[in-house]
Design an enzyme around this catalytic site. Structure first.
Site, short mmCIF file in Angstrom:
data_model
loop_
_atom_site.label_atom_id
_atom_site.label_comp_id
_atom_site.label_asym_id
_atom_site.label_seq_id
_atom_site.Cartn_x
_atom_site.Cartn_y
_atom_site.Cartn_z
N HIS A 1 2.81 4.68 11.96
CA HIS A 1 1.65 5.56 12.16
C HIS A 1 1.99 6.81 12.98
CE1 HIS A 1 -0.73 1.55 11.87
NE2 HIS A 1 -0.31 1.97 10.69
N ASP B 1 5.93 1.59 6.98
CA ASP B 1 4.52 1.27 6.71
C ASP B 1 3.94 2.32 5.75
OD1 ASP B 1 2.01 0.15 6.87
OD2 ASP B 1 1.55 1.00 8.82
N ASP C 1 3.65 -5.76 3.17
CA ASP C 1 3.27 -4.66 4.05
C ASP C 1 4.21 -4.65 5.24
OD1 ASP C 1 2.08 -2.70 5.55
OD2 ASP C 1 0.06 -3.51 5.38
N GLU D 1 -5.22 2.25 1.95
CA GLU D 1 -5.23 1.06 2.80
C GLU D 1 -5.49 1.43 4.25
OE1 GLU D 1 -2.95 -1.93 5.41
OE2 GLU D 1 -2.80 0.24 5.16
N GLU D 2 -4.89 2.54 4.70
CA GLU D 2 -4.97 2.91 6.11
C GLU D 2 -6.37 3.34 6.54
OE1 GLU D 2 -2.56 2.29 7.95
OE2 GLU D 2 -0.62 2.73 7.06
N HIS E 1 0.82 -1.21 0.00
CA HIS E 1 0.00 0.00 0.00
C HIS E 1 0.85 1.26 0.00
CE1 HIS E 1 0.19 1.26 4.32
NE2 HIS E 1 0.30 -0.04 4.58
#
Length: 677
Positions: free
Chosen positions: A368, A230, A292, A264-265, A207
């Site tokens: 994140h 990520d 991922d 995706e998130e 992603h």
């Protein structure tokens, strides 16, 4: 009148959130693992906890506002180490669909390791510096958020242009931006058309978007979120595989698609849209590899393989591939409900796998956040991602197959010899077909053929296949073995003729016991088509086909729409005649309703079918795997008793069976009697 509902599965994932560009805080729904609902709801204060709508099959649906999605992501990340472990839906109907049974997995391809020259050539071109450069470029966009009109879209355009440059001069390759109607960031897809099987598709994806969950929902579109691990690392990994494949002139036998998914998130929106589009188009996607997070090593293992919401057969192939070509250490993990884009493909019935960088409790702690940078990945380089690039390259070469021009050509075919059964032998039941094989480079597989059709494939010595001769008619048949090497050379043995002589009986109607009976001791007893239908629906011959006619069929509904028992078969596993202590296999062919999660098949046996009141023992009770005609099997050990029977009870209702004759307006029972030596 009952109401049933068709409920296809949809899955989603990582770290959903809300967009500050929305004109209002709209109402949305999520599907989430039921074990997390209490924690999620109790974490909200002020009476604004998400509303529980419904729960089934370990999945719950919650109603909330879009701005709360990022908060749920933070809770799931902090409490369960999941990213994010839920799926966001725009409508309640779509969310409720996630409560239903999964779509059946399509037929799988034959997994073989026979393309080592291509694998090794691709390995030789992979470079840590190239991987690192791509991660740095993607992480340089302050934020790749799905509704960020700068970094989110600019990163996609840069990747498209980069992939286009890799494929320069290739008229069999296309690179496109895949636009989505609900947000600004497009996905990116590079397609390499297969030379032999262009309609069979292999997908390698990761992603493109990133997120910072430690800020308010209004700040997320612009907050610093480099997302180096990520998932710039995953996109860089598949991008490096694509770069080397193009540089080497690789021509896959199957069509291969490299995908960088948007959004995706926020609930796997990008991959969901793409997977659903492939399903709607009837695309034959034979395998999906998700990358991922690949550049952080959090444990002593080189990698982990996710076993939930993935395909077990492809996972075994991937594990064998990793062991054969890389020697990397690995272990299995589960990551909970919807943990990456592979789940979107699994939901559509496509086989998917996810190799991951760590165990769930020691994955990268910086994702994140603003700290997800290359410097905070392992050693600040891309060496860990390079391992996954090797895995991706091997997966590409062994599932995509194909060739690279200029590789040394092995023209020497393998040798193969059939060692059993002997020519002219008489066989019955399960018979071993065995062979020996050798090659100057290496044997990649041996196929065993019956009447010229491949029945089994063995990829390593000893080469032996257990052939159930009861799958063919009695009489003369041929058997042979065919050896393959990694360069496509093959040798097939001369076919041998054997005589199949199985004692197999189709039951006939017994007017005394009022059902089908196989009166001679044999290895198989089969109802054939005589159980088709239910009662007057169909209609079923000699209804109700239960011992002494004591358990009547229900008559509501429509044939081949509502529940019915269609056929019943019992056979010994080893092919010998029925005898006490033998393991037997019961196969029940049923018709399941469009929502099969509401149906149940109960299988029973009795050791004395001639008794006035037989005692039934439950073998198993299962839900059909899909709608329409399904064949479900189970095994048990024959007790003592000359006259035995099995019963299949197909019914509407998933409760634990209380008897072998449960009343209900859609229920059907059929008994099959057989003789035991």
């Amino acid at each position: 009148m009952r109401l049933k509902r068709v409920v296809p599965v949809v899955v989603s994932l990582c770290c959903a959130t809300a967009s500050a560009e929305e004109p209002r805080d709209k109402e949305v729904y999520i599907s989430i693992g039921s074990e997390t609902v209490g924690t999620v709801r109790s974490s909200f204060r002020g009476g604004n906890a998400p509303t529980l709508v419904r729960e089934a099959n370990g999945v719950s649906v919650l109603k909330l506002t879009e701005s709360q999605l990022g908060d749920v992501s933070a809770i799931m990340h902090d409490k369960y180490h999941r990213c994010a472990g839920f799926m966001a839906h725009d409508t309640q109907e779509a969310a409720l669909a996630a409560l239903g049974p999964a779509q059946p997995v399509q037929s799988l391809v034959s997994y073989t390791l026979d393309n080592a020259p291509v694998v090794n050539s691709l390995f030789s071109g992979l470079q840590e510096a190239s991987l690192r450069s791509t991660i740095i470029q993607l992480a340089s966009y302050t934020n790749r958020y799905y509704n960020n009109s700068t970094g989110g879209t600019q990163s996609a355009s840069w990747l498209r242009d980069t992939w286009t440059s890799y494929a320069s001069g290739r008229d069999d390759v296309s690179v496109q931006l895949y636009t989505h109607s609900g947000w600004t960031q497009p996905s990116v897809i590079a397609t390499v058309t297969g030379t032999v099987y262009p309609d069979e598709v292999v997908v390698i994806g990761g992603h493109l978007d990133s997120i910072n969950i430690n800020v308010s929902s209004s700040s997320r579109p612009t907050a610093t979120a480099p997302g180096a691990d990520d998932d710039a690392s995953g996109v860089a990994t598949l991008s490096e595989v694509f770069r080397v494949a193009m540089a080497k002139g690789y021509k896959p036998a199957r069509t291969v698609k490299f995908m960088a998914y948007a959004a995706e998130e926020v609930g796997l929106y990008g991959s969901q849209a793409i997977a659903q589009a492939h399903k709607s188009a009837g695309a034959n996607v034979v395998g999906v590899l998700q990358l991922d997070m690949t550049n952080y090593r959090g444990s002593s293992w080189d990698l982990t393989l996710v076993t939930d919401n993935t395909n077990a057969a492809q996972n075994a192939f991937l594990g064998n591939l990793i062991d054969t070509y890389t020697g990397y250490t690995r272990t299995n993990i589960t990551c909970g409900y919807g943990c990456s884009d592979h789940a979107s493909w699994t939901a559509q019935g496509y086989p998917a796998s996810l190799p991951f960088e760590a165990q769930m409790n020691n994955d990268n702690p910086n994702i994140h956040t603003a700290n997800d940078t290359l410097a905070n990945s392992t050693d600040g380089n891309a060496n860990n991602a390079l391992k996954f690039a090797r895995i991706g390259a091997a997966y590409l070469a062994e599932l995509g197959k194909g060739t690279i021009p200029g590789l040394p050509t092995d023209t020497t075919p393998p040798t193969v010899s059939l060692t059993a059964p002997a020519s002219g032998a008489t066989v019955n039941g399960t018979t071993s077909i065995t062979a020996t094989a050798s090659d100057n480079v290496g044997v990649s597989k041996v196929e065993f053929l019956v009447d010229g059709v491949v029945k089994g494939t063995i990829v390593s010595s000893p080469y032996s296949y257990a052939w159930d001769s009861r799958t063919v008619a009695n009489g003369s048949h041929t058997v042979a073995a065919k050896a393959h090497d990694g360069s496509g050379n093959t040798t097939t043995t001369t076919a041998r003729t054997v005589t199949v002589a199985n004692v197999s009986t189709t039951g006939t109607y017994d007017s005394t016991y009022k059902t089908l009976r196989c009166s001679a001791a044999a290895a198989t007893c089969d109802s054939g088509t005589l159980f088709n239908g239910r009662g007057s629906l169909g209609p079923e011959l000699n209804t109700p086909n239960t011992l002494r006619g004591t358990c009547k069929d229900a008559s509501s509904g429509t044939y081949k729409s509502d529940e019915s028992m269609e056929a019943l078969k019992v056979s010994t596993v080893d092919g010998s005649n029925f005898a006490a202590g033998k393991q037997v296999k019961v196969e029940a062919t049923v018709w399941a309703y469009a929502t099969p999660s509401s149906d149940r098949l109960d299988l029973y046996y009795t050791a004395n079918s001639t008794a006035t009141t037989p005692v039934w023992t439950l073998i198993t009770s299962v839900t059909p795997p899909g709608p329409g005609q399904q064949t479900i099997s189970a095994t048990y050990t024959l007790p003592a008793g000359a006259n035995q029977a099995v019963r299949a009870q197909m019914r509407y209702g998933t409760s634990t069976p209380t008897s072998a004759c449960i009343s209900g307006e859609y229920n059907d029972r059929d008994d099959l009697m057989f003789t035991v030596q």
